[in-house]
Design a protein around this motif. Structure first.
Motif, mmCIF file in Angstrom:
data_model
loop_
_atom_site.group_PDB
_atom_site.id
_atom_site.type_symbol
_atom_site.label_atom_id
_atom_site.label_comp_id
_atom_site.label_asym_id
_atom_site.label_seq_id
_atom_site.Cartn_x
_atom_site.Cartn_y
_atom_site.Cartn_z
ATOM 1 N N VAL A 396 98.285 19.090 89.301
ATOM 2 C CA VAL A 396 99.067 19.466 90.350
ATOM 3 C C VAL A 396 98.789 20.842 90.866
ATOM 4 N N LYS A 397 98.861 21.982 89.613
ATOM 5 C CA LYS A 397 98.596 23.236 89.929
ATOM 6 C C LYS A 397 97.334 23.636 90.415
ATOM 7 N N TYR A 398 96.135 23.144 89.743
ATOM 8 C CA TYR A 398 94.947 23.283 90.219
ATOM 9 C C TYR A 398 94.346 22.373 91.252
ATOM 10 N N SER A 399 95.092 21.604 92.177
ATOM 11 C CA SER A 399 94.742 21.026 93.343
ATOM 12 C C SER A 399 95.679 21.570 94.526
ATOM 13 N N GLY A 424 91.056 18.637 92.546
ATOM 14 C CA GLY A 424 91.343 19.933 92.857
ATOM 15 C C GLY A 424 90.090 20.934 92.641
ATOM 16 N N ILE A 425 90.365 22.256 92.229
ATOM 17 C CA ILE A 425 89.431 23.055 92.520
ATOM 18 C C ILE A 425 88.211 23.053 91.488
ATOM 19 N N GLY A 426 88.214 22.103 90.461
ATOM 20 C CA GLY A 426 87.213 22.120 89.511
ATOM 21 C C GLY A 426 87.124 23.285 88.676
ATOM 22 N N ILE A 427 86.148 22.946 87.771
ATOM 23 C CA ILE A 427 85.903 24.054 86.489
ATOM 24 C C ILE A 427 84.166 24.352 86.589
ATOM 25 N N ASP A 428 83.843 25.600 86.620
ATOM 26 C CA ASP A 428 82.515 26.110 86.405
ATOM 27 C C ASP A 428 82.016 25.503 84.887
ATOM 28 N N MET A 454 97.740 29.337 77.914
ATOM 29 C CA MET A 454 98.152 28.795 76.658
ATOM 30 C C MET A 454 98.308 27.327 76.371
ATOM 31 N N GLY A 455 98.353 26.679 77.699
ATOM 32 C CA GLY A 455 98.779 25.138 77.920
ATOM 33 C C GLY A 455 97.725 24.421 77.027
ATOM 34 N N LEU A 456 96.660 24.471 77.562
ATOM 35 C CA LEU A 456 95.496 23.701 76.882
ATOM 36 C C LEU A 456 95.211 23.828 75.453
ATOM 37 N N TYR A 457 95.319 25.289 74.922
ATOM 38 C CA TYR A 457 95.238 25.504 73.433
ATOM 39 C C TYR A 457 96.311 24.765 72.898
ATOM 40 N N GLY A 479 86.824 18.524 91.477
ATOM 41 C CA GLY A 479 87.966 18.097 90.835
ATOM 42 C C GLY A 479 87.698 17.867 89.170
ATOM 43 N N SER A 480 88.846 17.446 88.403
ATOM 44 C CA SER A 480 88.337 17.519 86.942
ATOM 45 C C SER A 480 89.124 16.158 86.365
ATOM 46 N N VAL A 481 88.726 15.726 85.247
ATOM 47 C CA VAL A 481 89.155 14.688 84.392
ATOM 48 C C VAL A 481 89.239 15.299 82.903
HETATM 49 P P1 ADP Z 1 97.215 27.909 82.497
HETATM 50 O O1 ADP Z 1 97.248 27.011 83.365
HETATM 51 O O2 ADP Z 1 98.462 28.530 82.200
HETATM 52 O O3 ADP Z 1 96.152 29.081 82.963
HETATM 53 P P2 ADP Z 1 96.025 26.359 80.646
HETATM 54 O O4 ADP Z 1 95.678 26.653 79.156
HETATM 55 O O5 ADP Z 1 96.713 24.949 80.897
HETATM 56 O O6 ADP Z 1 96.650 27.713 81.078
HETATM 57 O O7 ADP Z 1 94.391 26.200 81.427
HETATM 58 C C1 ADP Z 1 93.658 27.113 81.133
HETATM 59 C C2 ADP Z 1 92.745 27.119 82.391
HETATM 60 O O8 ADP Z 1 92.000 26.093 82.458
HETATM 61 C C3 ADP Z 1 93.373 27.516 83.441
HETATM 62 O O9 ADP Z 1 93.746 28.729 83.638
HETATM 63 C C4 ADP Z 1 92.461 26.948 84.686
HETATM 64 O O10 ADP Z 1 91.352 28.004 84.819
HETATM 65 C C5 ADP Z 1 91.722 25.926 83.754
HETATM 66 N N1 ADP Z 1 92.267 24.494 84.124
HETATM 67 C C6 ADP Z 1 93.081 23.787 83.534
HETATM 68 N N2 ADP Z 1 93.382 22.577 84.066
HETATM 69 C C7 ADP Z 1 92.755 22.463 85.157
HETATM 70 C C8 ADP Z 1 92.549 21.571 86.381
HETATM 71 N N3 ADP Z 1 93.031 20.400 86.356
HETATM 72 N N4 ADP Z 1 91.627 21.922 87.018
HETATM 73 C C9 ADP Z 1 90.942 23.108 87.174
HETATM 74 N N5 ADP Z 1 91.175 23.917 86.221
HETATM 75 C C10 ADP Z 1 92.058 23.544 85.422
#
Ligand code: ADP
Length: 493
Positions: A396-399, A424-428, A454-457, A479-481
């Motif tokens: 949600v946050k990254y879209s 959403g914005i996707g990732i490099d 910290m969330g993904l860690y 976008g991302s999966v």
């Molecule tokens: P936070 O969201 O607090 O920065 P996370 O550990 O959850 O921390 O995510 C690390 C980084 O991964 C984010 O800062 C963002 O750059 C990238 N990211 C995570 N989820 C997405 C997503 N769905 N789309 C794009 N980038 C994402």
């Protein structure tokens, strides 16, 4: 020739001498005092390329290079005075024009009255000898200019050679070292190493990169890396050992420095973890009571009016704060290895539905949920809920421009796979590998999306603690999966 000798004996002797000359491996040539060649054996033909018939009758200058013609005057004058010339090293020229290094032995030839009438010349090709000497000189130069100490010794440990670097490294000159036992530079408590090294050498083995300590003339101890190889004689018998010693003081010092820096960084990191653990604990209590008081205020504030709106907003902000604090608490627990797990059986489908119910009311994104197969797992329900919540909230946050969010849960034989897809914005590509590290954020500053990285860690740690795995596929701007696989029976129970 002896006049009393019977003619047949004299003839036989002459034939024998002729055979010796013919089969000699050295070129044997005779010439008159004015330099005319009078005899030319087979080896001379092989060496110079002229046949006997081409050489006999010619002047000896035939095989003398132009810049060495003066040598002939010297030779003839010595011979005329009845003197022999031995080991005269020079260069002669073959028919092909090739120059050949030679060692000459020249003797006067006398007639029956004892008068010198010419000279006999034995020429030995010393090209190989010269080559070998040059090679040896080159090797000696390499050994002497090496920065590594190169030492050779017999099998009883007697030093037989000692290069310049050995003199610099250990402080003994070549003269002081040669003839001494190698224990000269071995610290007393390491003498047993020599038995091991010699044992290996006697078996024909080399010893490589053997890190040890040696002692210098001043009594200083230096760390070195040794490579020792057997020395073989021509019949391939091991007669000694050559030893290359490299001073590794700098390497050892760098290693120590690195260890020291590592300890410093570790101490700082431990202090940081302690600080986070302490502050989060201190923050949690006031935030919990603040939320409680705000909820009470909400009940006591009238149904309408600005006051109620402000209270609602305050509660939402406090909830965000509480979530951040919870992440910090989890982070501290993970660092301290204290993130406990409580396993139970539950259905992931219910978990996803609960999560979506919350988001569907608070978000403008359309959600789609597809599932198949059995979704029953044995895992930590709250932690898996946290994982799904984190991945959905990131989607949600990254879209920020909207776009639908698809959640697919598929029951497989031994595991359940969950996929959360956004537009959403996707990732490099360049930063994908770092996403799951602590405090890593890849957001373009233009988006100003809040977060601590910290969330993904935490998510990855939770999934891995269940014996599962998490991965991401993404295209920048599209976008991302995020997908994770959770074993039905978690292995860390
Ligand atoms: P936070 O969201 O607090 O920065 P996370 O550990 O959850 O921390 O995510 C690390 C980084 O991964 C984010 O800062 C963002 O750059 C990238 N990211 C995570 N989820 C997405 C997503 N769905 N789309 C794009 N980038 C994402």
């Amino acid at each position: 020739m002896n006049e009393s000798m019977p003619l047949w004996v004299a003839e036989e002797r002459q034939a024998l001498l002729a055979a010796i000359v013919d089969y000699s491996e050295d070129a044997i040539i005779s010439k008159t005092l004015d330099g005319t060649i009078t005899s030319w054996n087979l080896a001379a033909t092989v060496l110079f390329g002229y046949h006997e018939s081409e050489a006999v009758g010619q002047h000896i200058s035939l095989i003398i290079p132009a810049d060495r013609l003066h040598e002939e005057n010297f030779i003839i004058s010595e011979i005329s005075n009845g003197r022999r010339i031995q080991h005269f090293q020079t260069i002669r020229k073959a028919k092909s024009g090739q120059e050949i290094p030679l060692s000459l032995a020249i003797s006067p030839i006398k007639n029956s009255q004892g008068i010198i009438i010419g000279a006999s010349k034995i020429a030995r090709d010393i090209s190989r000898q010269k080559e070998a000497a040059e090679k040896q000189g080159m090797l000696a130069a390499i050994v002497n200019n090496s920065d590594d100490a190169i030492v050779s010794k017999t099998l009883d440990g007697i030093i037989t050679s000692w290069n310049n670097a050995a003199a610099r490294m250990f402080g003994y000159t070549e003269t002081e070292a040669i003839g001494r036992h190698i224990s000269l530079i071995i610290p007393h408590e390491r003498l047993a190493e020599e038995d091991y090294i010699i044992g290996e050498i006697k078996k024909g083995h080399s010893v490589s990169h053997f890190e040890t300590i040696r002692v210098t003339k001043n009594g200083d101890f230096i760390p070195i890396s040794l490579t020792v190889s057997p020395i073989l004689n021509e019949s391939k018998t091991i007669i000694g050992a050559s030893k290359i010693a490299r001073d590794i003081s700098e390497k050892v010092a760098a290693h120590k420095e690195l260890e020291h820096l590592y300890q410093q960084v570790k101490t700082l990191s431990d202090r940081k973890d302690e600080f986070i653990a302490m502050t989060t604990h201190e923050l949690k209590t006031p935030v919990t009571s603040l939320k409680g008081f705000l909820q009470l205020l909400q009940i006591h504030t009238g149904a309408d009016g600005k006051g109620r709106l402000f209270v609602e907003r305050s509660i939402r902000q406090v909830e965000k704060l509480a979530m951040l604090i919870n992440d910090l608490v989890d982070f501290s627990k993970l660092q301290a290895g204290k993130l406990g797990m409580h396993f139970e059986s539950f259905d992931i489908k219910v978990l996803v539905e609960d999560c979506l119910e919350l988001y569907a009311t608070n978000s403008s994104h359309p959600f789609r949920f597809n599932y198949s197969g059995s979704l029953e797992v044995q895992a930590d329900r709250l932690r898996i809920e946290q994982v799904i919540d984190n991945l959905v909230s990131n989607a949600v946050k990254y879209s920020p421009q909207g776009g639908s969010i698809d959640i697919t849960v598929e029951g497989k034989t031994d595991a359940v796979e969950v996929k959360i897809k956004d537009e959403g914005i996707g990732i490099d590509d360049a930063v994908k590998g770092k996403l799951f590290s602590q405090f890593f954020r890849a957001v373009d500053p233009g988006y100003s999306i809040p977060g601590l990285g910290m969330g993904l860690y935490i998510t990855k740690e939770i999934i891995e603690r269940h014996g599962g795995s998490i991965s991401v596929e993404s295209i920048l701007g599209k976008g991302s999966v995020f997908s994770f696989v959770l074993p039905r029976q978690s292995c860390n129970q």
